[in-house]
Write an enzyme that holds these catalytic residues in place. Structure first.
Site: not given
Ligand SMILES: *Cc1c(COP(=O)(O)O)cnc(C)c1O
Length: 486
Positions: A119
């Site tokens: 993120k």
């Molecule tokens: C948020 C997240 C995901 C999922 O990503 P999306 O964009 O919600 O599909 C997968 N792995 C980790 C470690 C995350 O923080």
């Protein structure tokens, strides 16, 4: 570039990038999408290749984002990209390096940022964009959010020190992993406020919704969000698909890397990460398949297998060992369905606005457009369980002495299954979305020892904590905010 709502009718009014930057949903309840995806051709790809090699990730980000962000002067956008994507913040001058496992599967390392989860890739740029736009318009923003772990720390590290921005983040008390708690609660800055709610993540989310739906309060206190439906987050993520494609295509094809197709396997919850892959592919980046990997919360796997999209309630949403994917309603999915249905806003409004709210599900299996998910857009999907996750973490470690986190393990599990049955072809890049240090208990189960702690996080768990307990009560949250904001 102008933006429209996924639920808009032909002839709807359009907005610019900066118009939608600080907004959530469109007024009709839809999500903002570009009027059309800019198309890239061979010469553009070659130019991007040279940019990445000669000037690095920030310069590539600037080039990829430029057609989407045409209401910010180019040199300002470049300066923001350079501040967001530094070797210091990402622990690596490549920002998003790739590596290869001994079975030929690639890993795309998206999780080297300040909060050790992918993120950061979007959030670091969002922090720059928010500060820039608030300064330009003389406004302030109080971000009110809810997190189950990764989004909260990523938002806090991105907004830390940004002028005019404060963050109030609700966390489910005692429910995040020890490392996630340490990451958030050790931030020592008056503009970053951690709140611990006696409840689960959904309670935190409901509090945010309740406070934000008081429109008078929201306007008076300049309350905003950093949620995953923000278009700027999606488009920032397009850059790393391009970067991974450039790196892997060059490594596997010395003759004509720009013609080399590369597939991606993406651990998915809210459909944000893989939506960026869809955008990159639709723009013309030579991406082969987009492999969507879910955990036991398999709403999206079910859709891509059957055409039925059925959101789950709280009782049917399982707490798993890849917790950032414990999602029962994928907030970005509507953007993909908009493209799948030929950008028919009336149809999307009917499915997401009416059908989902009254029946909790819709069924596209009989719609000829559904086949396009595979044939036109390259999607396929699979599901991984706790047992798969643990076995894959152990197998990758045994073969390559590499430790992967549980979410990455879901992507690796599903990618290997698809390669084994011939449904997809190599090369495949599995997206690494978090570092194992965030999920020590599962690593302990798989490997019988704790994950390695990268040096930059050493000692974090021993620093003083800054977190305030708050009742699960929207009125108390409002009183708290009023007191804090003076
Ligand atoms: C948020 C997240 C995901 C999922 O990503 P999306 O964009 O919600 O599909 C997968 N792995 C980790 C470690 C995350 O923080």
């Amino acid at each position: 570039m102008q933006y429209v709502s996924t639920r808009g009718l032909p002839g709807q009014s359009t907005r610019s990038f900066c118009d939608i930057l600080l907004e959530g949903l469109a007024p009709d309840g839809g999500l903002y999408v570009p009027l059309a995806y800019p198309r890239v051709d061979g010469p553009t790809l070659s130019r991007w290749r040279a940019l990445l090699e000669e000037q690095g990730y920030a310069a590539l980000a600037h080039a990829v984002l430029t057609p989407y962000v045409d209401d910010i002067p180019s040199e300002d956008l470049l300066a923001m990209c350079r501040r967001a994507y530094t070797a210091e913040k990402f622990g690596d001058p490549q920002i998003v390096p790739v590596s290869r496992l001994s079975d030929g599967l690639w890993l795309g390392h998206l999780s080297n940022g300040p909060s050790a989860a992918f993120k950061d890739m979007a959030m670091q740029l969002l922090g720059e964009l928010f500060e820039y736009q608030l300064q330009r318009t003389g406004r302030e923003l109080n971000i009110l959010g809810a997190t189950s772990g990764d989004t909260g720390s990523s938002a806090e590290y991105a907004m830390l020190g940004k002028r005019g921005i404060r963050v109030f983040m609700m966390t489910p008390k005692g429910r995040m992993t020890p490392f996630q708690q340490a990451q958030m609660f050790t931030i020592d800055d008056p503009a970053i406020v951690n709140l611990a709610v006696d409840g689960v993540f959904d309670d935190c989310q409901d509090l945010v919704k309740a406070v934000s739906s008081d429109l008078e309060f929201k306007a008076r206190r300049s309350i905003g969000a950093v949620n995953s439906i923000n278009w700027a987050r999606v488009v920032a993520q397009v850059v790393y698909y391009v970067a991974c494609w450039l790196r892997v295509s060059a490594a596997v094809s010395s003759e004509d890397p720009d013609a080399q197709r590369v597939s991606f396997s993406v651990p998915t919850g809210n459909f944000g990460d893989i939506l960026a892959g869809h955008v990159a592919r639709t723009m013309g980046v030579p991406i082969g398949d987009l492999i969507l990997a879910t955990n036991e919360n398999d709403v999206l796997d079910e859709f891509f297998r059957t055409g039925v999209y059925r959101v789950r309630g709280a009782v049917e949403t399982y707490a798993t060992s890849s917790p950032s994917m414990d999602i029962s309603k994928a907030s970005n999915f509507e953007r993909f369905v908009f493209d799948l249905l030929g950008r028919d806003g009336a149809r999307v409004a009917e499915l997401f606005g009416t059908r989902l709210t009254t029946q909790g599900a819709f069924d596209l299996s009989a719609d000829p457009a559904f086949a396009g998910a595979r044939s036109t857009y390259g999607f396929c999907s699979g599901r991984s369980t706790h047992g798969d996750r643990v076995a894959t973490i152990a197998a990758v470690h045994a073969a390559d002495q590499v430790t992967i986190d549980p979410h990455t393990a879901d992507a690796v599990t599903v990618a290997r299954a698809k390669l084994a049955c011939g449904e997809v072809e190599a090369p495949v890049v599995a997206m690494e979305t978090a570092l194992p240090v965030k999920f020590a208990a599962t690593i302990q189960e798989a490997l019988g020892r704790d994950p390695e702690c990268p040096p930059r996080f050493a000692g974090l768990e021993r620093l003083p904590r800054h977190v305030i307990d708050i009742d699960n009560d929207a009125d108390k949250v409002k009183i708290f905010l009023d007191e804090r904001l003076g």
